[in-house]
Design an enzyme around this catalytic site. Structure first.
Site, PDB file in Angstrom:
ATOM      1  N   ASN A   9       0.880  -1.174   0.000  1.00 14.74           N
ATOM      2  CA  ASN A   9       0.000   0.000   0.000  1.00 14.74           C
ATOM      3  C   ASN A   9       0.914   1.218   0.000  1.00 14.74           C
ATOM      4  O   ASN A   9       1.500   1.565   1.019  1.00 14.74           O
ATOM      5  CB  ASN A   9      -0.881  -0.043   1.267  1.00 14.74           C
ATOM      6  CG  ASN A   9      -1.708   1.216   1.431  1.00 14.74           C
ATOM      7  OD1 ASN A   9      -1.776   2.056   0.529  1.00 14.74           O
ATOM      8  ND2 ASN A   9      -2.347   1.346   2.590  1.00 14.74           N
ATOM      9  N   TRP A  10       1.044   1.829  -1.174  1.00 17.63           N
ATOM     10  CA  TRP A  10       2.009   2.927  -1.312  1.00 17.63           C
ATOM     11  C   TRP A  10       1.511   4.218  -0.667  1.00 17.63           C
ATOM     12  O   TRP A  10       2.269   5.170  -0.535  1.00 17.63           O
ATOM     13  CB  TRP A  10       2.342   3.164  -2.795  1.00 17.63           C
ATOM     14  CG  TRP A  10       3.130   2.049  -3.426  1.00 17.63           C
ATOM     15  CD1 TRP A  10       3.533   0.880  -2.819  1.00 17.63           C
ATOM     16  CD2 TRP A  10       3.635   1.989  -4.769  1.00 17.63           C
ATOM     17  NE1 TRP A  10       4.240   0.103  -3.710  1.00 17.63           N
ATOM     18  CE2 TRP A  10       4.321   0.761  -4.909  1.00 17.63           C
ATOM     19  CE3 TRP A  10       3.563   2.850  -5.872  1.00 17.63           C
ATOM     20  CZ2 TRP A  10       4.929   0.379  -6.115  1.00 17.63           C
ATOM     21  CZ3 TRP A  10       4.164   2.480  -7.072  1.00 17.63           C
ATOM     22  CH2 TRP A  10       4.850   1.254  -7.182  1.00 17.63           C
ATOM     23  N   LYS A  11       0.237   4.279  -0.331  1.00 21.60           N
ATOM     24  CA  LYS A  11      -0.345   5.479   0.296  1.00 21.60           C
ATOM     25  C   LYS A  11      -0.055   6.710  -0.580  1.00 21.60           C
ATOM     26  O   LYS A  11      -0.063   6.594  -1.801  1.00 21.60           O
ATOM     27  CB  LYS A  11       0.145   5.615   1.735  1.00 21.60           C
ATOM     28  CG  LYS A  11      -0.119   4.335   2.545  1.00 21.60           C
ATOM     29  CD  LYS A  11       0.095   4.487   4.018  1.00 21.60           C
ATOM     30  CE  LYS A  11      -0.156   3.157   4.712  1.00 21.60           C
ATOM     31  NZ  LYS A  11      -0.074   3.247   6.174  1.00 21.60           N
ATOM     32  N   HIS A  96      -9.430   1.316   4.755  1.00 16.65           N
ATOM     33  CA  HIS A  96      -8.163   1.466   5.477  1.00 16.65           C
ATOM     34  C   HIS A  96      -8.381   2.399   6.673  1.00 16.65           C
ATOM     35  O   HIS A  96      -9.163   3.343   6.601  1.00 16.65           O
ATOM     36  CB  HIS A  96      -7.091   2.028   4.541  1.00 16.65           C
ATOM     37  CG  HIS A  96      -5.729   1.971   5.154  1.00 16.65           C
ATOM     38  ND1 HIS A  96      -5.289   2.908   6.054  1.00 16.65           N
ATOM     39  CD2 HIS A  96      -4.740   1.049   5.032  1.00 16.65           C
ATOM     40  CE1 HIS A  96      -4.071   2.565   6.452  1.00 16.65           C
ATOM     41  NE2 HIS A  96      -3.720   1.449   5.852  1.00 16.65           N
ATOM     42  N   GLU A  98      -6.745   4.752   7.787  1.00 14.80           N
ATOM     43  CA  GLU A  98      -6.506   6.176   7.527  1.00 14.80           C
ATOM     44  C   GLU A  98      -7.722   6.825   6.880  1.00 14.80           C
ATOM     45  O   GLU A  98      -7.968   8.013   7.056  1.00 14.80           O
ATOM     46  CB  GLU A  98      -5.236   6.334   6.681  1.00 14.80           C
ATOM     47  CG  GLU A  98      -3.998   6.064   7.531  1.00 14.80           C
ATOM     48  CD  GLU A  98      -2.821   5.479   6.798  1.00 14.80           C
ATOM     49  OE1 GLU A  98      -2.767   5.556   5.560  1.00 14.80           O
ATOM     50  OE2 GLU A  98      -1.932   4.916   7.475  1.00 14.80           O
ATOM     51  N   GLU A 168      -5.501  -4.970  10.578  1.00 16.51           N
ATOM     52  CA  GLU A 168      -4.454  -3.971  10.785  1.00 16.51           C
ATOM     53  C   GLU A 168      -4.699  -3.252  12.104  1.00 16.51           C
ATOM     54  O   GLU A 168      -5.470  -2.281  12.151  1.00 16.51           O
ATOM     55  CB  GLU A 168      -4.466  -2.955   9.636  1.00 16.51           C
ATOM     56  CG  GLU A 168      -4.230  -3.559   8.274  1.00 16.51           C
ATOM     57  CD  GLU A 168      -3.621  -2.558   7.311  1.00 16.51           C
ATOM     58  OE1 GLU A 168      -2.513  -2.811   6.848  1.00 16.51           O
ATOM     59  OE2 GLU A 168      -4.236  -1.513   7.053  1.00 16.51           O
ATOM     60  N   GLY A 174       2.481   2.121  10.817  1.00 11.97           N
ATOM     61  CA  GLY A 174       3.430   3.224  10.673  1.00 11.97           C
ATOM     62  C   GLY A 174       4.132   3.595  11.965  1.00 11.97           C
ATOM     63  O   GLY A 174       4.813   4.616  12.039  1.00 11.97           O
ATOM     64  N   SER A 214       3.398  -2.262  10.367  1.00 15.35           N
ATOM     65  CA  SER A 214       4.858  -2.344  10.570  1.00 15.35           C
ATOM     66  C   SER A 214       5.414  -3.725  10.258  1.00 15.35           C
ATOM     67  O   SER A 214       6.336  -4.205  10.929  1.00 15.35           O
ATOM     68  CB  SER A 214       5.239  -1.907  11.992  1.00 15.35           C
ATOM     69  OG  SER A 214       4.870  -0.567  12.191  1.00 15.35           O
TER      70      SER A 214
HETATM   71  P1  PGA Z   1       2.847   0.157   7.652  1.00 12.14           P
HETATM   72  O1  PGA Z   1       1.383   0.393   7.025  1.00 12.14           O
HETATM   73  O2  PGA Z   1       3.364  -1.117   7.087  1.00 12.14           O
HETATM   74  O3  PGA Z   1       3.628   1.362   7.238  1.00 12.14           O
HETATM   75  O4  PGA Z   1       2.663   0.076   9.149  1.00 12.14           O
HETATM   76  C1  PGA Z   1       0.517  -0.689   6.824  1.00 12.14           C
HETATM   77  C2  PGA Z   1      -0.792  -0.184   6.268  1.00 12.14           C
HETATM   78  O5  PGA Z   1      -1.270   0.865   6.699  1.00 12.14           O
HETATM   79  O6  PGA Z   1      -1.399  -0.835   5.373  1.00 12.14           O
END
Ligand code: PGA
Length: 255
Positions: A9-11, A96, A98, A168, A174, A214
């Site tokens: 997931n490149w965000k 997600h 976020e 998640e 993150g 992470s």
């Molecule tokens: P991360 O993000 O690996 O940077 O913790 C995972 C995600 O949000 O899908």
């Protein structure tokens, strides 16, 4: 029995030029290898066509991070699932954390989006997971159960072939903090039991449940070795070819 899925997931990272570079490097690493699982990258919308040029079927697939709950019309700024399919996507991430947090998206919207993803013939990756305060209050499993029950039974076209779950824990995304193998296995096993209740035992047996938060090359093997963890949804560590390839290698070793 279940093929692993390692999904990046490149965000909000990597425009078309940088995305094409990373996709080309990944493709070079994977070319000619018969992988036991599937590898997916989910770039920002505008980067999808540049990546799709390198990701045409196995071993590298391309997906999107979100989509509209509408098919077409006066919805400024939105992108439909059918357009994503036309651009080469096979998967769409929905819900997600976020988007739950920053866009205040709700269960009803997730249902509508996943239905659009399925109607377009694509696979949805549905994300869920508890906040740190919820875990500390001993409510992690209740929260996850509510998130799954709020969406899965309402889907019009879900089946084991077009749905992937991604557990998640928000406190691990993150942050550099990863769920222990004990926590990950317990939450994945609980999730699979809830899916069995909602969608039937056979679907639960075949549905892939990814871990996210992470996950990196150094910890991927111990997470992917868990019986109910079928791969990972990877944020930060999907942005560098060595890091992401290391995670794919871990899946190849333990799956
Ligand atoms: P991360 O993000 O690996 O940077 O913790 C995972 C995600 O949000 O899908």
């Amino acid at each position: 029995m279940r093929r692993y899925l390692v999904a990046g997931n490149w965000k909000l990272n990597l425009g078309p030029a940088a995305g094409a570079n990373l996709a080309a490097a990944l493709q070079a690493r994977l070319a000619g290898r018969a992988l036991k699982g599937d590898v997916l990258v989910c770039p920002p919308y505008v980067t999808i066509p540049a990546v799709a040029a390198f990701a045409q079927g196995a071993p590298l697939l391309v997906g999107a991070q979100d989509c509209s709950d509408q098919d077409q019309g006066a919805y400024t700024g939105q992108v439909s699932a059918a357009m994503l399919k036309e651009a080469g996507c096979t998967h769409v991430i929905v819900a997600h954390s976020e988007r739950r947090q920053y866009q205040r998206e709700t269960d009803a919207l997730f249902v509508a989006k996943i239905d659009r993803v399925h109607a377009a013939g694509l696979t949805a990756i549905f994300c869920y997971g508890e906040l740190l305060a919820e875990r500390r209050a001993g409510r992690a499993e209740d929260v996850v159960e509510a998130q799954l029950r709020g969406v899965l039974p309402r889907l019009a076209h879900a089946d084991r072939g077009n749905l992937v779950l991604a557990y998640e824990p928000v406190w691990a995304i993150g942050t550099g903090e990863t769920a222990t193998p004990e926590i990950a296995q317990q939450m994945h096993r609980t999730s699979r039991a809830i899916v069995a209740d909602l969608l039937g035992a056979e679907t639960a047996r075949q549905l892939r449940i990814l871990y996210g938060g992470s996950c990196k090359a150094a910890n991927a093997a111990e997470l992917f070795a868990l019986p109910d963890v079928d791969g990972g949804l990877i944020g930060g560590a999907s942005l560098k070819v060595d890091d992401f390839a290391g995670i794919i290698d871990a899946a190849e070793r333990v799956k």
